[in-house]
Design a protein around this motif. Structure first.
Motif, PDB file in Angstrom:
ATOM      1  N   GLU A  20       2.673  -5.051   7.143  1.00 30.66           N
ATOM      2  CA  GLU A  20       3.203  -3.913   6.382  1.00 30.66           C
ATOM      3  C   GLU A  20       3.121  -2.637   7.216  1.00 30.66           C
ATOM      4  O   GLU A  20       4.061  -1.836   7.230  1.00 30.66           O
ATOM      5  N   LYS A  21       1.995  -2.458   7.915  1.00 29.85           N
ATOM      6  CA  LYS A  21       1.839  -1.262   8.736  1.00 29.85           C
ATOM      7  C   LYS A  21       2.887  -1.205   9.837  1.00 29.85           C
ATOM      8  O   LYS A  21       3.538  -0.178  10.058  1.00 29.85           O
ATOM      9  N   GLN A  52       0.826  -1.207   0.000  1.00 31.09           N
ATOM     10  CA  GLN A  52       0.000   0.000   0.000  1.00 31.09           C
ATOM     11  C   GLN A  52       0.863   1.260   0.000  1.00 31.09           C
ATOM     12  O   GLN A  52       0.435   2.311  -0.493  1.00 31.09           O
ATOM     13  N   GLN A  53       2.067   1.157   0.547  1.00 29.67           N
ATOM     14  CA  GLN A  53       2.972   2.303   0.486  1.00 29.67           C
ATOM     15  C   GLN A  53       3.308   2.629  -0.971  1.00 29.67           C
ATOM     16  O   GLN A  53       3.226   3.783  -1.399  1.00 29.67           O
ATOM     17  N   SER A  57      -2.722   8.118   5.428  1.00 32.08           N
ATOM     18  CA  SER A  57      -1.716   7.553   6.329  1.00 32.08           C
ATOM     19  C   SER A  57      -1.950   6.063   6.526  1.00 32.08           C
ATOM     20  O   SER A  57      -3.074   5.569   6.326  1.00 32.08           O
ATOM     21  N   PRO A  58      -0.929   5.305   6.930  1.00 32.61           N
ATOM     22  CA  PRO A  58      -1.111   3.871   7.192  1.00 32.61           C
ATOM     23  C   PRO A  58      -2.088   3.614   8.336  1.00 32.61           C
ATOM     24  O   PRO A  58      -2.788   2.599   8.346  1.00 32.61           O
ATOM     25  N   PHE A  95      -7.453  -1.272   4.420  1.00 28.06           N
ATOM     26  CA  PHE A  95      -7.092  -2.651   4.080  1.00 28.06           C
ATOM     27  C   PHE A  95      -5.594  -2.881   3.926  1.00 28.06           C
ATOM     28  O   PHE A  95      -5.161  -3.776   3.221  1.00 28.06           O
ATOM     29  N   ILE A  96      -4.777  -2.073   4.609  1.00 29.78           N
ATOM     30  CA  ILE A  96      -3.347  -2.345   4.635  1.00 29.78           C
ATOM     31  C   ILE A  96      -3.092  -3.551   5.540  1.00 29.78           C
ATOM     32  O   ILE A  96      -3.757  -3.737   6.571  1.00 29.78           O
ATOM     33  N   LYS A  97      -2.151  -4.403   5.170  1.00 28.22           N
ATOM     34  CA  LYS A  97      -1.833  -5.562   5.988  1.00 28.22           C
ATOM     35  C   LYS A  97      -1.142  -5.134   7.270  1.00 28.22           C
ATOM     36  O   LYS A  97      -0.359  -4.188   7.285  1.00 28.22           O
TER      37      LYS A  97
END
Length: 480
Positions: free
Chosen positions: A244-245, A17-18, A233-234, A239-241
């Motif tokens: 990963e966050k 997502q980044q 932002s994260p 739905f960011i993992k």
């Protein structure tokens, strides 16, 4: 968010997502620049050519057999033109920046608080105004076109401040040179695509109106994608993992931008010497960049007598070289800092100097190459290419100084620098009424000194360290 929908979204995207956010941010600038610069080339075909004074022997370079080498074929000119003299054209080209500058300062107060919403509206307003440009010209001529360009500038003025705020949330210091440069270098790709595409559309389809319809439509399409996939932002990404966050936030350490920043420390910022050094560097960059992006097409047509198709290619293809150079230098800059070859401060000063000194020299070399088109094109290409050094230099420096107030700083710094966007086209139109090489040489000499003097100021006063006033605790202690 629904767990099943969240799991589906995580499975669909094969990139982080980044990186998705970085791509969306990059294309926001690409779209903004295609819409911004398309008029710069289109106006060379829309305006009735200036009458050449018979007493002036060096009005422009004559057509030679070299033109056959530069042109794939000759195209017919669009039939409809408007009686806009050089002064009027200068006002039209500079009017965009009247609104652009104002919105920078207005967005300073909300850029760090609502970057997602503001970025979307920034592109959408610019796109709508671009689509309405032909209608404005048909119904109101130059005055209404100026109004539309001002509103377009108002829409686009918030882009860099809010992107700086988004960068503060998504890109840690270790990746700032590469990913930050990549995002901001969207201006070069936008200039490249917008310039060459505009020349192709006009020469092939013989319509300057289609230029605005095409680029405005792409802006609307980007807005739709941003509504669905863009998040500021994260922490608030639906739905960011989780891994990963956690990994991303762990890279920030003490440089993480806070989600809810405190009141803006006006006094500390306005009395900060590194801020004024950064402002000087931004003024130099913007002066050189806007001179090339806005007025080079006019120089190519009026002085070198280049056709519209070749004008788009020769004026804007160097921006691709600038893009490559900015990404390369951003990568090198990150390595320099990460391996402690140089400090962050030294790295920013080094690459800003590369982006100032070499382009200034190439600019002057082009002005003394007379009608040798190959040498002129090479000089301008090198000038634009080495300007890419600004991106790992000054463009990411606001995030060095204060991650928490990066959006505010970018608004102030970029806003002041953007004033040159008003001045440069006006100066060029004022001092080149006959479009002679000698008149343009004066404009280039002025740019030479501005690029070098502003760089000296940046080298003397800039910093790559986080400033104490970035910390709200520090501010509380100072005020107590």
């Amino acid at each position: 968010m629904n767990p099943k929908l969240r799991a589906y979204c995580q499975a669909v995207w094969c990139i982080s997502q980044q990186h998705l956010t970085v791509l969306l941010a990059f294309f926001s600038i690409v779209n903004q620049y295609t819409m911004r610069i398309c008029l710069n080339l289109a106006i060379t075909e829309m305006a009735t050519p200036s009458k050449k004074p018979e007493s002036e022997p060096h009005f422009a370079c004559k057509q030679t057999t070299l033109d056959r080498f530069q042109s794939l074929y000759n195209e017919d000119q669009p039939h409809e033109t408007f009686d806009w003299d050089e002064h009027t054209q200068g006002i039209i080209l500079s009017s965009f920046f009247w609104g652009y500058v104002v919105t920078h300062f207005v967005s300073a107060f909300i850029a760090d608080k609502h970057p997602r919403i503001l970025l979307g509206f920034s592109v959408l307003i610019t796109a709508i105004m671009t689509l309405l440009t032909p209608l404005a010209i048909d119904n109101g001529g130059a005055p209404l076109l100026i109004v539309v360009r001002v509103i377009e500038g108002i829409g686009e003025g918030a882009t860099f401040p809010v992107l700086s705020a988004i960068v503060g949330h998504w890109i840690p210091p270790q990746q700032l040179g590469l990913l930050g440069s990549f995002i901001y270098s969207g201006g070069q790709i936008g200039s490249l695509v917008g310039g060459i595409g505009t020349g192709y559309i006009i020469s092939t389809l013989r319509s300057w109106r289609l230029v605005f319809y095409v680029w405005g439509t792409f802006g609307v399409i980007w807005y739709v994608f941003w509504l669905m996939l863009g998040f500021e932002s994260p922490e608030n990404h639906p739905f960011i993992k989780d891994n990963e966050k956690e990994k991303l936030l762990g890279k920030f350490a003490d440089a993480k931008k806070e989600v809810n920043v405190g009141p803006i420390p006006w006094k500390r910022i306005l009395t900060s010497v590194p801020i004024w050094g950064l402002i000087a560097g931004q003024i130099g960059h913007d002066w050189g960049f806007y001179l090339i992006a806005t007025d080079l097409p006019k120089y190519m047509k009026s002085v070198l007598d280049v056709s519209v198709k070749d004008n788009g290619l020769l004026s804007y293809f160097p921006f691709f070289c600038m893009w490559i150079f900015s990404i390369l230098t951003g990568w090198i800059c990150d390595i320099q800092i990460r391996k402690k070859c140089v400090s962050t401060t030294t790295a920013r000063k080094l690459w800003t100097t590369v982006g100032s000194l070499i382009p200034a020299i190439c600019l002057m070399a082009a002005s003394y190459s007379e009608c040798n088109k190959i040498i002129v094109v090479i000089c301008f290409a090198l000038c634009v290419t080495f300007m890419g050094g600004f991106y790992p230099g000054i463009k990411v420096n606001a995030n060095d100084l204060s991650p928490n107030y990066a959006g505010f700083l970018m608004a102030i710094v970029n806003g002041i620098g953007a004033i040159t966007g008003i001045i440069v086209p006006y100066i060029a139109g004022l001092f080149t009424p006959n479009q002679t090489i000698e008149e343009w040489r004066f404009v280039f000499w002025l740019s030479f000194w501005i690029l070098n003097i502003t760089n000296i100021i940046f080298v003397l006063f800039a910093s790559g360290k986080i400033q104490p006033w970035n910390d709200q605790k520090y501010e509380a202690q100072q005020d107590s």
